[in-house]
Design a protein around this motif. Sequence first.
Motif, PDB file in Angstrom:
ATOM      1  N   HIS A  10       0.840  -1.206  -0.178  1.00 15.36           N
ATOM      2  CA  HIS A  10       0.117   0.069   0.107  1.00 15.36           C
ATOM      3  C   HIS A  10       0.775   1.139  -0.043  1.00 15.36           C
ATOM      4  CE1 HIS A  10      -2.282   3.325   1.935  1.00 15.36           C
ATOM      5  NE2 HIS A  10      -3.148   2.940   1.195  1.00 15.36           N
ATOM      6  N   TYR A  11       0.445   2.203  -0.790  1.00 13.69           N
ATOM      7  CA  TYR A  11       1.213   3.657  -0.814  1.00 13.69           C
ATOM      8  C   TYR A  11       0.298   4.699  -1.028  1.00 13.69           C
ATOM      9  CZ  TYR A  11       1.030   2.566  -5.849  1.00 13.69           C
ATOM     10  OH  TYR A  11       0.518   2.550  -7.165  1.00 13.69           O
ATOM     11  N   VAL A  50       5.121   5.038   1.269  1.00 11.94           N
ATOM     12  CA  VAL A  50       5.022   3.543   1.021  1.00 11.94           C
ATOM     13  C   VAL A  50       5.044   2.808   2.253  1.00 11.94           C
ATOM     14  CG1 VAL A  50       5.921   1.357   0.353  1.00 11.94           C
ATOM     15  CG2 VAL A  50       6.295   3.301  -1.151  1.00 11.94           C
ATOM     16  N   ASP A  51       3.974   2.214   2.797  1.00 12.22           N
ATOM     17  CA  ASP A  51       3.838   1.183   3.899  1.00 12.22           C
ATOM     18  C   ASP A  51       4.621   0.194   3.760  1.00 12.22           C
ATOM     19  OD1 ASP A  51       1.823   2.758   5.271  1.00 12.22           O
ATOM     20  OD2 ASP A  51       0.136   1.634   4.469  1.00 12.22           O
ATOM     21  N   ALA A  52       5.617   0.125   4.753  1.00 13.78           N
ATOM     22  CA  ALA A  52       6.587  -1.120   4.767  1.00 13.78           C
ATOM     23  C   ALA A  52       5.800  -2.241   5.471  1.00 13.78           C
ATOM     24  CB  ALA A  52       7.646  -0.752   5.729  1.00 13.78           C
ATOM     25  N   ARG A  53       6.271  -3.537   5.144  1.00 12.37           N
ATOM     26  CA  ARG A  53       5.844  -4.742   5.463  1.00 12.37           C
ATOM     27  C   ARG A  53       5.550  -4.593   7.028  1.00 12.37           C
ATOM     28  NH1 ARG A  53       8.989  -9.784   2.252  1.00 12.37           N
ATOM     29  NH2 ARG A  53       9.418  -8.405   0.359  1.00 12.37           N
ATOM     30  N   ARG A  57      -1.064  -0.521   5.665  1.00  7.23           N
ATOM     31  CA  ARG A  57      -2.093  -1.273   5.100  1.00  7.23           C
ATOM     32  C   ARG A  57      -1.413  -2.552   4.038  1.00  7.23           C
ATOM     33  NH1 ARG A  57      -6.917   2.542   2.779  1.00  7.23           N
ATOM     34  NH2 ARG A  57      -5.250   4.232   3.236  1.00  7.23           N
ATOM     35  N   THR A  58      -0.115  -2.617   4.211  1.00  9.26           N
ATOM     36  CA  THR A  58       0.537  -3.508   3.326  1.00  9.26           C
ATOM     37  C   THR A  58       0.293  -4.917   3.978  1.00  9.26           C
ATOM     38  OG1 THR A  58       2.521  -1.977   2.402  1.00  9.26           O
ATOM     39  CG2 THR A  58       2.829  -4.237   2.779  1.00  9.26           C
ATOM     40  N   GLU A  59       0.088  -5.628   3.036  1.00  8.74           N
ATOM     41  CA  GLU A  59      -0.083  -7.102   3.569  1.00  8.74           C
ATOM     42  C   GLU A  59       1.003  -8.130   3.089  1.00  8.74           C
ATOM     43  OE1 GLU A  59      -3.828  -8.319   2.092  1.00  8.74           O
ATOM     44  OE2 GLU A  59      -4.973  -6.457   2.579  1.00  8.74           O
ATOM     45  N   ASP A  60       1.786  -8.824   4.038  1.00  8.52           N
ATOM     46  CA  ASP A  60       2.639  -9.599   3.629  1.00  8.52           C
ATOM     47  C   ASP A  60       2.423 -11.053   4.129  1.00  8.52           C
ATOM     48  OD1 ASP A  60       4.424  -9.920   6.346  1.00  8.52           O
ATOM     49  OD2 ASP A  60       3.813  -7.993   6.060  1.00  8.52           O
TER      50      ASP A  60
END
Length: 266
Positions: A10-11, A50-53, A57-60
């Motif tokens: 997510h960014y 950028v959302d980091a891991r 809302r970044t999904e890893d």
Amino acid sequence: MTTDDGIKIHYLDTETDGPALMLGHGFFMDAEMWLPQLEELADHYRVIAVDARGHGRTEDSGNPFTYWDLAWDAWKVADALGLDRLVLGGLSQGGFTALRMALLQPDRTRALVLIGTTAAAYTEQEREGYERVIVKSWVGGAVPIDDIALPMAAVMIGGDRDSHQRPWVEKWRASDRGRLAQAARCLIDREDLTELLAEIKAPALLLRGIGDQAFSHQHMSDLAAGLGGPARVKTISADTATHICNLTHPELVTPEIREFLDSLPA
């Protein structure tokens, strides 16, 4: 965007005209810590955060990762947006990532904007402290959330308690504390980049809040001295400017960034 290995990154993107600036956030934070810069620089620049891991809302996948992985994540965002050369920026762990981005793709790195960060690994004493605070107290839940979140917000975010700290404390209260497990290992176990810094020839602006307890003026001076290109260190000297000074004092930080960006050759 989704990477080939299934990471959903997510960014935030101003989608505006102008040279691109990509920003990475600090540990415990997310891309929204850069909202003042996205709003204020969009008149002449395209700003991406950028959302980091493990954050936002970044999904890893929940598998272990390093800051080199986060650097490739960010470059994949740049590729997806069709951006060739960028100014790379970051605060704290965002700075760890930006340095690695520059090492991976030097020809695509126009410049660096680094706030409260270092190329060095943690000392053994620092590792022990972060193991206690992040791994045991935060991720492991050994301490009630407010017992750690409230003092951490005061020290790390600084600024005004209601307008600057409270929104993030509320985010932390609502978060899954265990989600930061792999991010904590990435942070604590990162390697030293000092010997590689001379390979980074791009110009750099280094900023630090005067009350930053995570990274000293010496950290920033050492980083500037190690870089292979021209680097300038500036202290944000407002009394309540601590680690995340870009969020609490944009009226001081953003003009410094703008002046630096304006000075770069096309």
